[in-house]
Design a protein around this motif. Sequence first.
Motif, mmCIF file in Angstrom:
data_model
loop_
_atom_site.group_PDB
_atom_site.id
_atom_site.type_symbol
_atom_site.label_atom_id
_atom_site.label_comp_id
_atom_site.label_asym_id
_atom_site.label_seq_id
_atom_site.Cartn_x
_atom_site.Cartn_y
_atom_site.Cartn_z
ATOM 1 N N ASP A 145 -45.149 14.746 59.377
ATOM 2 C CA ASP A 145 -44.264 14.768 58.212
ATOM 3 C C ASP A 145 -43.630 13.400 57.968
ATOM 4 O O ASP A 145 -43.409 13.003 56.821
ATOM 5 N N ILE A 146 -43.319 12.691 59.057
ATOM 6 C CA ILE A 146 -42.706 11.364 58.922
ATOM 7 C C ILE A 146 -43.656 10.408 58.209
ATOM 8 O O ILE A 146 -43.279 9.706 57.272
ATOM 9 N N ILE A 147 -44.901 10.382 58.657
ATOM 10 C CA ILE A 147 -45.888 9.503 58.023
ATOM 11 C C ILE A 147 -46.264 10.044 56.645
ATOM 12 O O ILE A 147 -46.403 9.289 55.677
ATOM 13 N N GLY A 148 -46.415 11.355 56.545
ATOM 14 C CA GLY A 148 -46.821 11.960 55.277
ATOM 15 C C GLY A 148 -45.798 11.822 54.183
ATOM 16 O O GLY A 148 -46.134 11.902 52.992
ATOM 17 N N GLU A 149 -44.530 11.607 54.542
ATOM 18 C CA GLU A 149 -43.488 11.429 53.528
ATOM 19 C C GLU A 149 -43.788 10.229 52.639
ATOM 20 O O GLU A 149 -43.464 10.220 51.450
ATOM 21 N N ALA A 150 -44.421 9.212 53.220
ATOM 22 C CA ALA A 150 -44.787 8.036 52.439
ATOM 23 C C ALA A 150 -45.762 8.395 51.323
ATOM 24 O O ALA A 150 -45.705 7.831 50.224
ATOM 25 N N TYR A 151 -46.645 9.341 51.599
ATOM 26 C CA TYR A 151 -47.620 9.751 50.584
ATOM 27 C C TYR A 151 -46.980 10.612 49.498
ATOM 28 O O TYR A 151 -47.479 10.675 48.378
ATOM 29 N N THR A 152 -45.874 11.270 49.837
ATOM 30 C CA THR A 152 -45.138 12.018 48.818
ATOM 31 C C THR A 152 -44.489 11.064 47.818
ATOM 32 O O THR A 152 -44.481 11.313 46.609
ATOM 33 N N LEU A 153 -43.969 9.945 48.333
ATOM 34 C CA LEU A 153 -43.333 8.951 47.473
ATOM 35 C C LEU A 153 -44.350 8.090 46.742
ATOM 36 O O LEU A 153 -44.103 7.618 45.635
ATOM 37 N N HIS A 154 -45.501 7.885 47.373
ATOM 38 C CA HIS A 154 -46.551 7.045 46.793
ATOM 39 C C HIS A 154 -47.883 7.789 46.869
ATOM 40 O O HIS A 154 -48.748 7.479 47.691
ATOM 41 N N PRO A 155 -48.087 8.784 46.017
ATOM 42 C CA PRO A 155 -49.302 9.601 46.092
ATOM 43 C C PRO A 155 -50.584 8.818 45.872
ATOM 44 O O PRO A 155 -51.652 9.235 46.324
ATOM 45 N N ASP A 156 -50.508 7.659 45.210
ATOM 46 C CA ASP A 156 -51.710 6.866 44.975
ATOM 47 C C ASP A 156 -52.271 6.285 46.273
ATOM 48 O O ASP A 156 -53.436 5.853 46.304
ATOM 49 N N ALA A 157 -51.465 6.272 47.334
ATOM 50 C CA ALA A 157 -51.918 5.706 48.605
ATOM 51 C C ALA A 157 -52.730 6.688 49.435
ATOM 52 O O ALA A 157 -53.330 6.297 50.445
#
Length: 306
Positions: A145-157
């Motif tokens: 979840d910690i790493i995946g949170e970045a993908y929530t904020l930046h879905p293009d990544a």
Amino acid sequence: MSDPEPTASAQDPTAQEPTAAAPGRASVATPESDPVLEIRHLVKTYPVGRGLFGRARGEIPAVQDVSLTLQRGRTLGVVGESGSGKSTVAKILVGVEKPTSGQVLLEGSDITAMTRSDRHALRNKVQMIFQDPYTSLNPRMSVGDIIGEAYTLHPDAVGPAGKRASVDEMLELVGLSPDHRHRYPHQFSGGQRQRIGIARALAVKPEVLICDEPVSALDVSIQGQVINLLRRLQRELGLTYLFIAHDLAVVRSIAHEVAVMHRGKVVESGPRDQLYDTPAHDYTKSLLAAVPEPDPRRRRRPIVRR
């Protein structure tokens, strides 16, 4: 739980220069190429002694006319004692603080003059690795979840295989197992927590990493492992580092260029070997003289001020 075994180390970070960048990453450039990040005449002051009507009675200068340049695929080390302004510069670069004046140019665009939405669009290009791996990770969130949170904020990544596969890729990239995604920060050692922090920063495929004392909270034996990891990632991904530290020995092991800060100013800067072997400023000389030398036969002679 023990940390992963360190990779083979080399004292000279320039001995293995970055070659080709990984797919989806920026290509690595030579030191003569255009800079990826420029700091121009940066100033940051803080008000003190507010009066009855909220007016400041004075100002404390934290950063005074700082100018630095980061070349793509290189590491600029910024050293200085506590209170020298190093971390304030880092906070300005990632948008936590606003400068009083000056410019921060990311690939030619002044991020200090951008709107909030524009800065968010560029935020994935500059990420930060924090000093304390124990407090920088949310203890209530799993590693996934910690790493995946970045993908929530930046879905293009998110990669073509999806969010979970992208998280697993980041874990493997920093030397951890994909099975660790279900575990929580307290189940890891300090070095492993810092690897998780690095994976979180890399998730959005940044071009610049601001490393704010990333190994100072770790045991000496683990510091080398994290430094080796950062150097490998730079070679493989073409990353650019602003590496902030007070430990000159650590900076020498990773930096290509070094800037010395004192009382909010850059008092000396230049190529690493030149600055370490023939320092020009008295403050730089005093910092180097304070570095302990484990071999008595190689201990530096005390600096004689004339």
